[in-house]
Write an enzyme that holds these catalytic residues in place. Sequence first.
Site, short mmCIF file in Angstrom:
data_model
loop_
_atom_site.label_atom_id
_atom_site.label_comp_id
_atom_site.label_asym_id
_atom_site.label_seq_id
_atom_site.Cartn_x
_atom_site.Cartn_y
_atom_site.Cartn_z
N ASN A 102 29.66 81.56 -40.04
CA ASN A 102 29.42 80.14 -40.27
C ASN A 102 29.94 79.74 -41.64
O ASN A 102 30.51 80.57 -42.35
CB ASN A 102 27.92 79.81 -40.11
CG ASN A 102 27.08 80.61 -41.08
OD1 ASN A 102 27.22 80.49 -42.30
ND2 ASN A 102 26.20 81.46 -40.55
N ASP A 125 22.29 83.19 -35.58
CA ASP A 125 21.14 83.31 -34.67
C ASP A 125 21.42 84.28 -33.52
O ASP A 125 20.50 84.91 -33.01
CB ASP A 125 20.79 81.93 -34.10
CG ASP A 125 20.17 81.05 -35.18
OD1 ASP A 125 19.34 81.56 -35.94
OD2 ASP A 125 20.54 79.86 -35.28
N PRO A 141 17.55 89.50 -34.91
CA PRO A 141 16.18 89.52 -35.44
C PRO A 141 16.02 88.38 -36.45
O PRO A 141 16.97 88.03 -37.15
CB PRO A 141 16.09 90.88 -36.15
CG PRO A 141 17.51 91.29 -36.39
CD PRO A 141 18.32 90.68 -35.28
N PHE A 201 14.53 79.18 -46.40
CA PHE A 201 15.37 77.99 -46.47
C PHE A 201 15.45 77.39 -45.07
O PHE A 201 15.22 78.08 -44.08
CB PHE A 201 16.78 78.37 -46.96
CG PHE A 201 16.95 78.17 -48.45
CD1 PHE A 201 16.30 79.01 -49.34
CD2 PHE A 201 17.75 77.15 -48.94
CE1 PHE A 201 16.44 78.83 -50.71
CE2 PHE A 201 17.90 76.96 -50.31
CZ PHE A 201 17.25 77.79 -51.19
N LYS A 243 9.34 74.43 -39.64
CA LYS A 243 9.93 75.77 -39.85
C LYS A 243 9.06 76.60 -40.78
O LYS A 243 8.92 77.81 -40.61
CB LYS A 243 11.35 75.62 -40.41
CG LYS A 243 12.23 76.78 -40.13
CD LYS A 243 13.70 76.48 -40.41
CE LYS A 243 14.41 75.88 -39.21
NZ LYS A 243 15.83 75.63 -39.47
N1 CTP Z 1 16.66 83.33 -41.00
C1 CTP Z 1 16.51 84.69 -40.92
N2 CTP Z 1 16.94 85.34 -39.80
C2 CTP Z 1 17.49 84.67 -38.78
C3 CTP Z 1 17.62 83.27 -38.85
C4 CTP Z 1 17.20 82.63 -40.00
O1 CTP Z 1 16.01 85.30 -41.85
N3 CTP Z 1 17.88 85.33 -37.71
C5 CTP Z 1 16.12 82.65 -42.21
C6 CTP Z 1 17.15 81.97 -43.07
O2 CTP Z 1 17.61 82.83 -44.09
C7 CTP Z 1 16.33 80.82 -43.64
C8 CTP Z 1 15.36 80.49 -42.54
O3 CTP Z 1 15.26 81.67 -41.76
O4 CTP Z 1 15.58 81.22 -44.75
C9 CTP Z 1 15.73 79.33 -41.67
O5 CTP Z 1 17.05 79.49 -41.21
P1 CTP Z 1 17.70 78.32 -40.33
O6 CTP Z 1 19.08 78.76 -39.92
O7 CTP Z 1 17.53 77.01 -41.01
O8 CTP Z 1 16.74 78.25 -39.10
P2 CTP Z 1 16.58 79.11 -37.81
O9 CTP Z 1 15.44 80.05 -38.00
O10 CTP Z 1 17.86 79.74 -37.41
O11 CTP Z 1 16.14 78.00 -36.77
P3 CTP Z 1 17.03 76.83 -36.07
O12 CTP Z 1 18.38 77.43 -35.83
O13 CTP Z 1 16.26 76.54 -34.85
O14 CTP Z 1 17.04 75.68 -37.01
#
Ligand code: CTP
Length: 410
Positions: free
Chosen positions: A217, A286, A314, A336, A350
């Site tokens: 990304n 994700d 995870p 974040f 979140k």
């Molecule tokens: N994060 C993580 N592991 C993942 C996904 C996210 O540790 N597999 C952490 C990111 O580092 C951040 C927070 O979770 O601190 C939120 O990440 P974000 O991408 O905003 O959200 P998601 O959990 O992926 O949820 P969504 O995609 O539904 O917004």
Amino acid sequence: MTDLSGKHIVLGLSGGIACYKAADFCRALIKAGATVQVVMTEAAGQFITPVTMQALSNRPVFTSQWDARDAAGVANSMAHINLTREADAIVIAPCSADFIAKLAHGAADDLLSLMCLARPLGTVPLLLAPAMNREMWAHPATQRNLAQVQADGATVFGVGKGFQACGETGDGRMLEPQELLEDLVAFFQPKLLAGHHVLVTAGPTYEAIDPVRGITNLSSGKMGFAIARAAHEAGAQVTLVAGPVSLPTPRGVTRLDVKSAQNMLAALAEPAQAATVFIACAAVADWRPTHAADQKIKKDGSGQTPQLQFTENPDILATVAQSPRAKSGALYCVGFAAESQDLLANAQAKRLRKGVPLLVGNIGPATFGQDDNALLLVDANGATELARAPKLVLARLLIAAVAERMRARA
Ligand code: CTP
């Protein structure tokens, strides 16, 4: 506001070939907003002229205790006293082995050493950037003198390793001007996290499709790297787990490079056992392709596209936040949220979903790759906006906010 605005630095040069770097360092100090008063020993004058330093600092340079001017050119026989009274710090760069020996003994037979001895100990810190041949650096006399000047209150910056002007290779080079600047800026920051170990994730992750392709990304890693730097400036021991980005490692920070989300989770396992703060800034993918092909996937000419299947990665933050250390309060977790809309509502949801005390919301498309950002800090008490600013400025504010919340919990 720049990093050293309002600071007055007395820059001392003692004799050594690294004097050529002092010219650049002087410029860097001025660019960072400081005013600079240069004082040189006679030996330094063998390597670089006072005229050069005067042109760069835009002030007369002092070289002798018998010089009867003051910085404004007015008659004054107390340069060794007056030059330091308004100073926020004296920085000796380069600081030779001989000059360290003089400081260790309180010698005061030239203007620079006289000035160091006569400085107000409680208000004018003395910072030294050693520069010398590797044998001189390693000599027990030098190491003994360094220990003594530190015991007397001086701060000693590290030395660089590598090729030396004498042709030898080893420890003892003066740090580069930008490294010295980073260390000096850090010196002035409040030590809000002294004694803490901060663990930060940064950048994107990369999920392989085959040996030459993958999914990633637009995260640049800049925010996470700024947080790691700010945590180090605040006195913490810092481990930075970085996805694939090409940013320089902040000074004093231990960096572990990883590629995929699974690598990132594995790399966190050990440092998470010792950390007291975890800040998950990485934009973790994700999903990952369920099976990464061993060989490059080829077009077969039929026009058929490959059928990729995905597995959810995870959730690193949620996993760490559920660990016994986090649950017992020994590890303070900060998440974040990269959103594209409805920042407050998404960040609040979140925060609860991830089970963390503090969540930092930002609008992904408005910040990925940029040097500035705007943040929304969401905790159990509500939300606080941090207006658009350079990422390092925001990172320092975030570290202060974390320190304050940890103090309130203690
Ligand atoms: N994060 C993580 N592991 C993942 C996904 C996210 O540790 N597999 C952490 C990111 O580092 C951040 C927070 O979770 O601190 C939120 O990440 P974000 O991408 O905003 O959200 P998601 O959990 O992926 O949820 P969504 O995609 O539904 O917004």
